[in-house]
Design a protein around this motif. Structure first.
Motif, PDB file in Angstrom:
ATOM      1  N   MET A  66       0.761  -1.215   0.000  1.00 45.80           N
ATOM      2  CA  MET A  66       0.007   0.051  -0.083  1.00 45.80           C
ATOM      3  C   MET A  66       0.805   1.320  -0.138  1.00 45.80           C
ATOM      4  O   MET A  66       1.677   1.179   0.694  1.00 45.80           O
ATOM      5  CB  MET A  66      -0.979   0.175   1.443  1.00 45.80           C
ATOM      6  CG  MET A  66      -2.058   1.230   1.230  1.00 45.80           C
ATOM      7  SD  MET A  66      -1.652   2.817   1.712  1.00 45.80           S
ATOM      8  CE  MET A  66      -0.911   2.802   3.512  1.00 45.80           C
ATOM      9  N   LEU A  94      -3.654   0.192  -3.646  1.00 47.64           N
ATOM     10  CA  LEU A  94      -3.437  -1.128  -3.034  1.00 47.64           C
ATOM     11  C   LEU A  94      -3.052  -1.889  -4.128  1.00 47.64           C
ATOM     12  O   LEU A  94      -3.633  -2.171  -5.138  1.00 47.64           O
ATOM     13  CB  LEU A  94      -4.720  -1.533  -2.593  1.00 47.64           C
ATOM     14  CG  LEU A  94      -4.765  -2.744  -1.740  1.00 47.64           C
ATOM     15  CD1 LEU A  94      -6.076  -3.017  -0.891  1.00 47.64           C
ATOM     16  CD2 LEU A  94      -4.492  -3.877  -2.353  1.00 47.64           C
ATOM     17  N   GLU A 154      -3.149  -6.007   2.920  1.00 50.35           N
ATOM     18  CA  GLU A 154      -2.992  -4.529   2.464  1.00 50.35           C
ATOM     19  C   GLU A 154      -4.177  -3.658   2.645  1.00 50.35           C
ATOM     20  O   GLU A 154      -3.917  -2.163   2.734  1.00 50.35           O
ATOM     21  CB  GLU A 154      -2.475  -4.720   0.724  1.00 50.35           C
ATOM     22  CG  GLU A 154      -1.172  -5.471   0.619  1.00 50.35           C
ATOM     23  CD  GLU A 154      -0.185  -4.986   1.120  1.00 50.35           C
ATOM     24  OE1 GLU A 154      -0.191  -3.887   1.530  1.00 50.35           O
ATOM     25  OE2 GLU A 154       0.897  -5.834   1.660  1.00 50.35           O
ATOM     26  N   PHE A 155      -5.308  -4.122   2.504  1.00 49.85           N
ATOM     27  CA  PHE A 155      -6.287  -3.245   2.854  1.00 49.85           C
ATOM     28  C   PHE A 155      -6.307  -2.843   4.350  1.00 49.85           C
ATOM     29  O   PHE A 155      -7.047  -1.676   4.527  1.00 49.85           O
ATOM     30  CB  PHE A 155      -7.680  -4.215   2.740  1.00 49.85           C
ATOM     31  CG  PHE A 155      -9.073  -3.505   2.814  1.00 49.85           C
ATOM     32  CD1 PHE A 155      -9.255  -2.401   1.778  1.00 49.85           C
ATOM     33  CD2 PHE A 155      -9.976  -3.683   3.441  1.00 49.85           C
ATOM     34  CE1 PHE A 155     -10.325  -1.579   1.979  1.00 49.85           C
ATOM     35  CE2 PHE A 155     -11.082  -3.208   3.800  1.00 49.85           C
ATOM     36  CZ  PHE A 155     -11.273  -1.923   2.911  1.00 49.85           C
ATOM     37  N   VAL A 210      -4.476   0.277   4.106  1.00 47.24           N
ATOM     38  CA  VAL A 210      -5.236   1.137   3.449  1.00 47.24           C
ATOM     39  C   VAL A 210      -6.388   1.831   4.397  1.00 47.24           C
ATOM     40  O   VAL A 210      -6.540   3.145   4.192  1.00 47.24           O
ATOM     41  CB  VAL A 210      -6.239   0.410   1.929  1.00 47.24           C
ATOM     42  CG1 VAL A 210      -7.364   1.521   1.610  1.00 47.24           C
ATOM     43  CG2 VAL A 210      -5.267   0.433   1.156  1.00 47.24           C
TER      44      VAL A 210
END
Length: 690
Positions: free
Chosen positions: A423, A444, A471-472, A475
């Motif tokens: 990210m 992302l 990775e979210f 975010v």
């Protein structure tokens, strides 16, 4: 210059319009503005937040707005022409950074603001920003003599170039080797979808057969599943000698001398600033402040794990002998037999499991999870320009339907895209006095293996799902912030060894039965993931987990030792130290004399995890403690979710994170929850707490 798209966009960069000739022009124009802004604000007689920090914040934000798309394109649409102009511009930016970080007039202005009447009237958050800025000046050598400042500037500029060179060598070495197979019998065991991608890869290059590369999804499909031992060995050899003096491209993109110079310059930089080592310097912005504490943390973990790792190795060894008459294991056999044993023990094949994780269902389920725990809503926006037709954009709204920001989603592997998943930010949340406040926008990026004709129903492995959730988590950390000063907003200003906390927490949701039901549905039958598969999948969570954790300990100790034990003139290469760490920690690590792992270890030599790789394990410990709190009140309980969001996730670098986490978890955080999470017996004799 008026037609330069980098200089003329409001919210979203017009990626398709950005050309090579726009880059240098935009960078130089914005840097000129930054230089002029500094000159102007230090000439001000009346020093306030609005005359000092605010105009520089605006100027620096403009630099971020044009440099972020360039940096991102260099990672996702990499080519030699862009590489050249990127590196030229990077040198200009490094020069500016050195100038501003050692600007006596600017430093004295910030000191005056802190000590003056207007400084006393600043908010708590503004005071925190001011303290951070003054601390950064000290870490940048503001107190150095003019001669040492020149040395410092040279070192930082040179290190910036070397980091880029290291990453470029790994990128080129990864793309610089491939293997075309024309006899399908040699590919026995490899899943059908991986074979199809290999066939299409060969076809795209005008070849007949199946083409495998060193990009990880392709490489791992051979290493994990191919029954042909010789092919596994060849790919393992090519992959683990990348960018080195060994392997099929020995010496062509060799990072050995690059690593030596990086370590030497980092040591010299630390000594100039008064630190005993570069590792000690790196800890000045982390939760853990002592190299000894990091070393003890990693060594105590290794002691907790080693016996379990040895047991896991024996299980693989016995399984391979019993089921395949394998007399002795080699490094290229371990992953293969792990997969075989996993299928034998848990009756799960990745190809079967993938059918339950179509991309659309996983995304919808992931968004449903964060809606339930944080009360936020995520919607796709179709009219945002991107850098590739596969890329999508999503808006995030809070519980009252207010736009919080958004993120680009780039899921698939491409030849011109750097490996891994990450990210990064386009811009952070920022207030403005004269117009609408800026909302955070993130990238992302993943590298999932999916061919062109599969993208309408791309199937993910469970590991892919975990990567996406991970990775979210970053975010959300970036976008859900309530802090509107970029210095400490979102992921900025957070201790680096805690930066992985939100992402590692999100990973853990992928192992919860209720969440698995939300994120899964067979792409053909539309059936939910059956209970027996869920039960078997949950058992996989702790399967061979000690081996995984000990590998992370090895990487962390290696990173610590090369940066903390460096002695000028002593001939102890990074490779030698890596092998020493393996012998010190692992009970059964298999390696070959030609193995050159350090030459492609990007985290230690080319990104911000240098002298801080232990952060992954430290943050996992923090996340495991937080996860226990979620489990106590219910994984999808909005009460505990919003408490974590409001008291930790949304406050960026404004809080004392240790105190806030202890308060959230209602107890001192220790390593035990992490060990229990991975199914590893806990020894009270080696307890670790923060």
């Amino acid at each position: 210059m008026d037609n330069n798209p980098l200089l003329n966009y409001s919210i979203f960069p017009p990626f398709s319009s950005i050309k090579i000739n726009h880059v240098k022009e935009a960078v130089q124009k914005i840097l000129t503005n930054c230089y002029n802004t500094v000159d102007q604000i230090v000439s001000e007689k009346r020093i306030t937040w609005d005359t000092l920090y605010y105009p520089l914040m605006i100027a620096e934000n403009e630099l971020q707005r044009i440099w972020s798309p360039i940096t991102h394109l260099n990672s996702v649409q990499h080519n030699l022409a862009l590489r050249k102009v990127y590196e030229e511009s990077l040198s200009f930016i490094s020069e500016y950074r050195n100038w501003i970080n050692q600007h006596d007039g600017l430093y004295k202005s910030y000191q005056s603001l802190q000590r003056g009447d207007s400084g006393q009237k600043l908010s708590v958050i503004q005071k925190k920003v001011l303290n951070n800025i003054l601390h950064n000046f000290k870490l940048s050598g503001i107190y150095l003599s003019p001669q040492k400042k020149k040395i410092y500037a040279y070192i930082t500029s040179r290190l910036s170039r070397l980091r880029s060179n290291y990453a470029n060598n790994v990128f080129d070495a990864t793309l610089g080797w491939s293997k075309l197979i024309t006899e399908k019998k040699l590919l026995s065991g490899i899943p059908d979808h991986a074979l199809e991608i290999a066939r299409l890869t060969a076809q795209a290059r005008g070849e007949k057969g199946w083409l495998f590369t060193l990009q990880y999804p392709s490489y791992s499909s051979v290493l994990f599943y191919c029954d042909t031992k010789e092919l596994r060995e060849e790919l393992y050899w090519a992959f683990n000698t990348r960018a080195s003096d060994q392997g099929p491209n020995s010496g062509k993109w060799d990072n050995t001398l690059v690593m030596d110079e990086i370590l030497a310059l980092r040591y010299e930089l630390a000594k100039i600033l008064g630190f005993r080592s570069y590792f000690e310097k790196s800890l000045s912005k982390r939760m853990v402040q002592s190299p000894k504490k990091v070393f003890n943390f990693l060594m105590n973990l290794s002691i907790q794990i080693r016996s379990s790792e040895y047991k896991e190795f024996l299980e693989i060894q016995n399984f391979s002998k019993k089921n395949s008459s394998c007399i002795s294991l080699n490094p290229w056999d371990i992953a293969y037999y792990r997969e075989k044993q996993k299928q034998y023990l848990f009756s799960i094949k990745n190809e079967e499991l993938c059918c339950y994780f179509p991309e659309k269902t996983v995304l919808h389920g992931m968004f449903a999870v964060v809606n339930r725990i944080y009360g936020i809503t995520i919607k796709e926006r179709s009219n945002v320009e991107t850098w590739h037709s596969d890329v999508r954009f999503f808006d995030i709204f809070d519980g009252e339907d207010r736009w919080m920001g958004g993120f680009y989603l780039d899921m698939y592997l491409r030849d011109d895209k750097r490996e891994g998943a990450w990210m990064d930010e386009l811009v952070g949340k920022m207030y403005r006095n004269d117009t609408i406040s800026q909302k955070p926008i993130a990238y992302l990026t993943c590298n999932f293996n999916c061919s062109e004709n599969q993208k309408s129903s791309c199937l993910l492995t469970h590991h892919d799902v975990m990567t996406l959730f991970h990775e979210f988590g970053h975010v959300l950390h970036h976008i859900m912030t309530r802090i509107d000063i970029p210095e400490i907003s979102g992921v900025n200003g957070v201790p680096w060894d805690a930066l992985e906390l939100p992402s590692q927490l999100m990973e853990k949701f992928c192992w919860d039965p209720d969440v698995l039901q939300l994120i899964s549905m067979h792409y053909r039958t539309k059936e939910s993931l059956p209970g027996y598969i869920i039960n078997n999948l949950l058992k996989i969570k702790t399967y061979q987990s000690s081996s995984y954790l000990l590998r992370q300990v090895i990487y962390g100790l290696f990173d610590l030792r090369i940066h903390h034990e460096y002695i000028p003139g002593e001939k102890r290469s990074a490779l030698k130290i890596f092998n020493e760490v393996i012998k010190q920690v692992s009970t059964c690590h298999l390696s070959m004399d030609w193995d050159r792992f350090p030459n492609s270890f990007l985290h230690a030599f080319s990104d911000d995890y240098s002298a801080g790789y232990y952060s992954y394990l430290w943050a996992d410990m923090l996340a495991s403690n937080v996860w226990c709190r979620f489990q106590e009140l219910g994984i999808l309980n909005s009460k505990i979710g919003k408490l974590f969001l409001n008291d930790i996730l949304a406050l960026g670098g404004t809080i004392d994170l240790k105190k806030c986490l202890v308060k959230f978890c209602t107890q001192t955080m220790t390593v035990e929850p992490m060990l229990k999470y991975y199914g590893i017996p806990v020894s009270v004799d080696h307890s670790i707490s923060i």
